[in-house]
Design a protein around this motif. Structure first.
Motif, PDB file in Angstrom:
ATOM      1  N   GLU A  55       0.829  -1.205   0.000  1.00 31.64           N
ATOM      2  CA  GLU A  55       0.000   0.000   0.000  1.00 31.64           C
ATOM      3  C   GLU A  55       0.868   1.262   0.000  1.00 31.64           C
ATOM      4  O   GLU A  55       0.567   2.245  -0.695  1.00 31.64           O
ATOM      5  CB  GLU A  55      -0.917  -0.003   1.224  1.00 31.64           C
ATOM      6  CG  GLU A  55      -1.932   1.124   1.249  1.00 31.64           C
ATOM      7  CD  GLU A  55      -2.873   1.100   0.051  1.00 31.64           C
ATOM      8  OE1 GLU A  55      -3.327   2.189  -0.367  1.00 31.64           O
ATOM      9  OE2 GLU A  55      -3.161  -0.001  -0.460  1.00 31.64           O
ATOM     10  N   ALA A  56       1.954   1.240   0.767  1.00 32.16           N
ATOM     11  CA  ALA A  56       2.861   2.393   0.792  1.00 32.16           C
ATOM     12  C   ALA A  56       3.542   2.584  -0.560  1.00 32.16           C
ATOM     13  O   ALA A  56       3.674   3.721  -1.045  1.00 32.16           O
ATOM     14  CB  ALA A  56       3.905   2.212   1.893  1.00 32.16           C
ATOM     15  N   LEU A  57       3.958   1.498  -1.195  1.00 34.27           N
ATOM     16  CA  LEU A  57       4.574   1.592  -2.521  1.00 34.27           C
ATOM     17  C   LEU A  57       3.582   2.125  -3.555  1.00 34.27           C
ATOM     18  O   LEU A  57       3.946   2.912  -4.437  1.00 34.27           O
ATOM     19  CB  LEU A  57       5.091   0.216  -2.952  1.00 34.27           C
ATOM     20  CG  LEU A  57       6.316  -0.312  -2.203  1.00 34.27           C
ATOM     21  CD1 LEU A  57       6.544  -1.775  -2.553  1.00 34.27           C
ATOM     22  CD2 LEU A  57       7.550   0.515  -2.540  1.00 34.27           C
ATOM     23  N   LYS A  62       1.915   6.447  -7.115  1.00 31.56           N
ATOM     24  CA  LYS A  62       0.744   7.211  -7.530  1.00 31.56           C
ATOM     25  C   LYS A  62       1.042   8.709  -7.561  1.00 31.56           C
ATOM     26  O   LYS A  62       0.480   9.448  -8.367  1.00 31.56           O
ATOM     27  CB  LYS A  62      -0.424   6.913  -6.588  1.00 31.56           C
ATOM     28  CG  LYS A  62      -1.744   7.548  -6.999  1.00 31.56           C
ATOM     29  CD  LYS A  62      -2.848   7.155  -6.034  1.00 31.56           C
ATOM     30  CE  LYS A  62      -4.170   7.824  -6.421  1.00 31.56           C
ATOM     31  NZ  LYS A  62      -5.261   7.436  -5.495  1.00 31.56           N
ATOM     32  N   SER A  63       1.941   9.148  -6.690  1.00 27.42           N
ATOM     33  CA  SER A  63       2.307  10.562  -6.638  1.00 27.42           C
ATOM     34  C   SER A  63       3.416  10.918  -7.630  1.00 27.42           C
ATOM     35  O   SER A  63       3.911  12.042  -7.622  1.00 27.42           O
ATOM     36  CB  SER A  63       2.751  10.926  -5.222  1.00 27.42           C
ATOM     37  OG  SER A  63       3.887  10.162  -4.848  1.00 27.42           O
ATOM     38  N   LYS A 222       2.029  -1.072  -9.962  1.00 24.60           N
ATOM     39  CA  LYS A 222       1.316  -0.906 -11.230  1.00 24.60           C
ATOM     40  C   LYS A 222      -0.051  -0.257 -11.016  1.00 24.60           C
ATOM     41  O   LYS A 222      -0.498   0.584 -11.809  1.00 24.60           O
ATOM     42  CB  LYS A 222       1.159  -2.252 -11.926  1.00 24.60           C
ATOM     43  CG  LYS A 222       0.660  -2.138 -13.366  1.00 24.60           C
ATOM     44  CD  LYS A 222       0.656  -3.484 -14.042  1.00 24.60           C
ATOM     45  CE  LYS A 222       0.302  -3.343 -15.527  1.00 24.60           C
ATOM     46  NZ  LYS A 222      -0.931  -2.599 -15.763  1.00 24.60           N
ATOM     47  N   GLU A 223      -0.720  -0.631  -9.943  1.00 24.22           N
ATOM     48  CA  GLU A 223      -2.006   0.000  -9.632  1.00 24.22           C
ATOM     49  C   GLU A 223      -1.833   1.500  -9.393  1.00 24.22           C
ATOM     50  O   GLU A 223      -2.625   2.313  -9.861  1.00 24.22           O
ATOM     51  CB  GLU A 223      -2.615  -0.654  -8.385  1.00 24.22           C
ATOM     52  CG  GLU A 223      -3.139  -2.057  -8.614  1.00 24.22           C
ATOM     53  CD  GLU A 223      -3.673  -2.674  -7.335  1.00 24.22           C
ATOM     54  OE1 GLU A 223      -3.807  -1.927  -6.332  1.00 24.22           O
ATOM     55  OE2 GLU A 223      -3.953  -3.889  -7.316  1.00 24.22           O
ATOM     56  N   GLY A 224      -0.784   1.857  -8.668  1.00 21.72           N
ATOM     57  CA  GLY A 224      -0.522   3.270  -8.423  1.00 21.72           C
ATOM     58  C   GLY A 224      -0.239   4.029  -9.704  1.00 21.72           C
ATOM     59  O   GLY A 224      -0.734   5.155  -9.889  1.00 21.72           O
ATOM     60  N   VAL A 230      -5.024   7.740 -14.821  1.00 24.98           N
ATOM     61  CA  VAL A 230      -6.453   8.067 -14.832  1.00 24.98           C
ATOM     62  C   VAL A 230      -6.694   9.472 -14.282  1.00 24.98           C
ATOM     63  O   VAL A 230      -7.482  10.250 -14.823  1.00 24.98           O
ATOM     64  CB  VAL A 230      -7.250   7.017 -14.019  1.00 24.98           C
ATOM     65  CG1 VAL A 230      -8.701   7.456 -13.851  1.00 24.98           C
ATOM     66  CG2 VAL A 230      -7.185   5.662 -14.698  1.00 24.98           C
ATOM     67  N   GLU A 231      -6.005   9.802 -13.200  1.00 25.86           N
ATOM     68  CA  GLU A 231      -6.154  11.147 -12.616  1.00 25.86           C
ATOM     69  C   GLU A 231      -5.689  12.230 -13.583  1.00 25.86           C
ATOM     70  O   GLU A 231      -6.312  13.289 -13.691  1.00 25.86           O
ATOM     71  CB  GLU A 231      -5.356  11.231 -11.315  1.00 25.86           C
ATOM     72  CG  GLU A 231      -5.979  10.460 -10.151  1.00 25.86           C
ATOM     73  CD  GLU A 231      -5.178  10.601  -8.879  1.00 25.86           C
ATOM     74  OE1 GLU A 231      -4.107  11.259  -8.929  1.00 25.86           O
ATOM     75  OE2 GLU A 231      -5.613  10.075  -7.842  1.00 25.86           O
ATOM     76  N   LYS A 232      -4.602  11.972 -14.302  1.00 28.56           N
ATOM     77  CA  LYS A 232      -4.131  12.941 -15.290  1.00 28.56           C
ATOM     78  C   LYS A 232      -5.166  13.148 -16.390  1.00 28.56           C
ATOM     79  O   LYS A 232      -5.433  14.277 -16.814  1.00 28.56           O
ATOM     80  CB  LYS A 232      -2.815  12.455 -15.904  1.00 28.56           C
ATOM     81  CG  LYS A 232      -1.604  12.666 -15.021  1.00 28.56           C
ATOM     82  CD  LYS A 232      -0.342  12.262 -15.765  1.00 28.56           C
ATOM     83  CE  LYS A 232       0.896  12.532 -14.932  1.00 28.56           C
ATOM     84  NZ  LYS A 232       2.146  12.144 -15.656  1.00 28.56           N
TER      85      LYS A 232
END
Length: 284
Positions: A55-57, A62-63, A222-224, A230-232
């Motif tokens: 989760e941390a990775l 993601k950022s 990969k999820e991040g 998607v956010e972009k």
């Protein structure tokens, strides 16, 4: 939902630790029992730790930040290289170059030297050199590619380190701790987990053990990355929609025809009142 389960880790041999006489007492909270002189790791705690690390990775990637994978062990370096390449992350699988993090500008100059050699090959200058010079430059290029080729696109310090075998990669861990870079690591029973931010207690020698843990962590990375894309896309769509809303016709001002009387009143107000004429007095 957990990214791994007890049976999966058990099948991969993640529970096998080192001999009892080689253990590090700091790993006692993660040891389930001792059998035939070998410590057995508590896989229930391993499952929880893998989820925390994954989760941390995910949030780091993601950022838009990057994770550097490190493993110079012969039996695990190929697996680490494969998993890191699958998510587009840098990795070090040969000798750890001392000062790679604490003296990062020097490492960047070495990488730049490698790109300069490539330019010599492309612009034709390489063909004008002597055979001895060509041989020396080729050997230098191969050495740089072997040691630094996997971090050629790492333009700034990584935001996290993922280490396999803390004992072997202790120099990398020390450099990361000095710079405040969080360290994720697979920690066996013979290692010290005190300087590790995200501990994954497991067998760090077996290829299956390292592979199953990296699969879970790389899936989270990969999820991040996917969520970031998607956010972009959503941000671009929102900006385009705002631009369309701004391009709206402004209401035109309507001019009303003033009546003759109103115009006369306005004109009378604007013109100053005439002073009364002075009466002429006869001269005496």
């Amino acid at each position: 939902m957990a990214r791994t389960n007890f049976e999966q880790l058990l099948k991969a041999g993640c529970h096998f630790g080192h001999l009892k006489r080689k253990w590090n007492p700091a790993m006692a909270p993660y040891i389930f029992m001792e059998r035939n002189g070998i410590h057995i790791i508590d896989l229930n705690k391993t499952v929880v730790k893998i989820d925390e690390a994954a989760e941390a990775l995910k949030q780091i990637c993601k950022s838009g930040r990057r994770v550097l994978f490190v493993s110079t062990k012969k039996q695990t370096k190929d697996i680490v290289a494969e998993k890191a390449q699958s998510v587009g992350m840098p990795y070090v699988i040969e000798r750890w170059p001392g000062g790679m993090l604490t003296n990062f500008p020097t490492i960047r100059r070495a990488v730049k030297k490698m790109s300069n050699i490539d330019k010599l090959m492309e612009d034709g200058t390489y063909n004008n050199l002597s055979k001895r010079e060509i041989l020396q430059i080729t050997r230098q290029r191969q050495k740089l590619e072997r040691n630094l080729g996997s971090i050629a696109d790492l333009n700034r310090l990584p935001s996290a380190l993922f280490v396999v075998d803390v004992l072997k990669e202790q120099i990398a861990v020390k450099e990361a701790n000095r710079l405040g870079i969080p360290v994720f690591a697979i920690v066996d029973t013979n290692s010290n987990p005190d300087n590790i931010d995200f501990i994954i207690p497991a067998n760090d020698d077996a290829t299956d053990s390292v592979s199953v843990i990296l699969d879970a962590c790389c899936a989270a990375i990969k999820e991040g990355l996917d969520e970031r894309e998607v956010e972009k896309a959503d941000e671009k769509a929102a900006e385009a929609q705002e631009d369309e809303v701004e391009v709206v016709e402004k209401p035109k001002r309507t001019r009303t025809r003033k009546t003759v009387e109103e115009k006369a009143e306005v004109k009378a107000e604007e013109t100053p009142a005439e002073e009364p004429a002075k009466e002429e007095t006869p001269n005496e």
